[in-house]
Enzyme design. Structure first.
Site, PDB file in Angstrom:
ATOM      1  N   GLU A  81      -4.006   2.395  -7.110  1.00 48.00           N
ATOM      2  CA  GLU A  81      -4.376   3.441  -6.166  1.00 48.00           C
ATOM      3  C   GLU A  81      -3.501   4.662  -6.411  1.00 48.00           C
ATOM      4  O   GLU A  81      -2.388   4.750  -5.852  1.00 48.00           O
ATOM      5  CB  GLU A  81      -4.178   2.948  -4.730  1.00 48.00           C
ATOM      6  CG  GLU A  81      -5.048   1.764  -4.374  1.00 48.00           C
ATOM      7  CD  GLU A  81      -5.375   1.725  -2.881  1.00 48.00           C
ATOM      8  OE1 GLU A  81      -6.560   1.560  -2.574  1.00 48.00           O
ATOM      9  OE2 GLU A  81      -4.480   1.901  -2.048  1.00 48.00           O
ATOM     10  N   HIS A 109       0.853  -1.202   0.000  1.00 44.54           N
ATOM     11  CA  HIS A 109       0.000   0.000   0.000  1.00 44.54           C
ATOM     12  C   HIS A 109       0.885   1.247   0.000  1.00 44.54           C
ATOM     13  O   HIS A 109       1.969   1.251   0.608  1.00 44.54           O
ATOM     14  CB  HIS A 109      -0.905  -0.011   1.237  1.00 44.54           C
ATOM     15  CG  HIS A 109      -1.982   1.030   1.152  1.00 44.54           C
ATOM     16  ND1 HIS A 109      -1.738   2.343   1.456  1.00 44.54           N
ATOM     17  CD2 HIS A 109      -3.263   0.952   0.761  1.00 44.54           C
ATOM     18  CE1 HIS A 109      -2.855   3.038   1.262  1.00 44.54           C
ATOM     19  NE2 HIS A 109      -3.799   2.213   0.837  1.00 44.54           N
TER      20      HIS A 109
HETATM   21  P1  13P Z   1      -9.686   6.244   0.637  1.00 44.03           P
HETATM   22  O1  13P Z   1     -10.855   5.418   0.087  1.00 44.03           O
HETATM   23  O2  13P Z   1      -9.909   6.703   2.034  1.00 44.03           O
HETATM   24  O3  13P Z   1      -9.281   7.305  -0.311  1.00 44.03           O
HETATM   25  O4  13P Z   1      -8.446   5.205   0.745  1.00 44.03           O
HETATM   26  C1  13P Z   1      -8.144   4.427  -0.347  1.00 44.03           C
HETATM   27  C2  13P Z   1      -7.143   3.410   0.044  1.00 44.03           C
HETATM   28  O5  13P Z   1      -6.012   3.755   0.354  1.00 44.03           O
HETATM   29  C3  13P Z   1      -7.551   2.012   0.086  1.00 44.03           C
HETATM   30  O6  13P Z   1      -6.462   1.162   0.273  1.00 44.03           O
END
Ligand code: 13P
Length: 253
Positions: free
Chosen positions: A171, A99
């Site tokens: 992401e 992540h």
């Molecule tokens: P948010 O949905 O709070 O933007 O976070 C996304 C995330 O990092 C999921 O792993």
């Protein structure tokens, strides 16, 4: 549809969340009621101390659990770390790896993520591997280079035969927790690019079978537009997964 709770909720709050979520969900397909059966897989990634409470509260509800991280070794003098076997023992079938918050605040690199990925696959955990560019990288026109490098280094040595359990999560760092979602088209472009790169690694059919989730400010009011893009196979949700009503709305959109 995967919920990444990050550092939120106690075991009691976890049990309360699941007790409130489960009645809001359509039953899983395997449990009958085909006319209203749930068509998506649900994964919840609570903090480590909440996993036993989550396993108890989620039993029989068709909800899978994920760790938010793990170490690549099976055991040893690694203070603060947990192993794949430990995650499996408390009911996880998935683990989130790489992540951007782990990369940004805890020094994770593509090389360490690769070691974790190999260990997760060897142990039988399904990895959800996160990739994504920062705002500066996007503005500098480096998005594809960053995604390619994260993918190729993170998946180094992973063969097509090991591909089926792997899940990728795109992401974009600038969209995480900012309320600034990628437009559906922009997300679809990145997913298409990632799938092309997976095809180079594994061939077309293994790449086509790999799920690619989108993450970054996914909310009940933008999920439809995002999921209307055929390139997006699901979502990895942070903030909007902390409330049972909101997460149920995402699951049942
Ligand atoms: P948010 O949905 O709070 O933007 O976070 C996304 C995330 O990092 C999921 O792993």
């Amino acid at each position: 549809m995967a919920a990444n709770w990050k550092m939120h909720k106690t075991p009691a709050e976890t049990a309360d969340f699941l007790a409130r979520l489960i009645p809001l969900l359509a039953p899983a397909a395997a449990e009958g009621a085909p006319e209203r059966a749930r068509v998506c897989d649900i994964v919840v990634a609570p903090p480590f101390p909440c996993l036993p409470a989550a396993a108890t509260a989620a039993r029989g509800a068709g909800i899978e659990l994920a760790g938010q991280n793990m170490h690549w070794e099976t055991h040893g003098a690694f203070t603060g770390e947990v192993s794949a076997a430990m995650l499996l023992a408390v009911g996880c079938r998935y683990v989130i790896l790489g992540h951007s918050e782990r990369r940004q605040y805890f020094g994770e690199t593509d090389a360490t993520i690769n070691r974790k990925l190999l260990a997760a696959l060897n142990a039988g955990l399904r990895p959800i591997v996160c990739v994504g560019e920062t705002l500066a990288q996007r503005e500098a026109g480096q998005t594809e280079t960053v995604l390619r490098e994260q993918l190729e280094r993170g998946f180094l040595g992973i063969k097509a035969t090991q591909a089926p359990p792997c899940i990728l999560a795109y992401e974009p760092v600038w969209a995480i927790g900012t309320g600034r979602t990628a437009t559906p088209e922009l997300a679809a472009d990145a997913h298409r690019y990632l799938r092309q790169r997976l095809a180079r690694l594994w061939g077309d059919s293994a790449a086509a079978a790999c799920r690619i989730l989108y993450g970054g400010s996914v909310k009940p009011d933008n999920i439809r537009g995002l999921m209307a893009q055929p390139e997006l196979d699901g979502a990895l949700v942070g903030g909007a997964s902390l409330d049972p009503q909101s997460f149920a709305a995402l699951v049942d959109f």
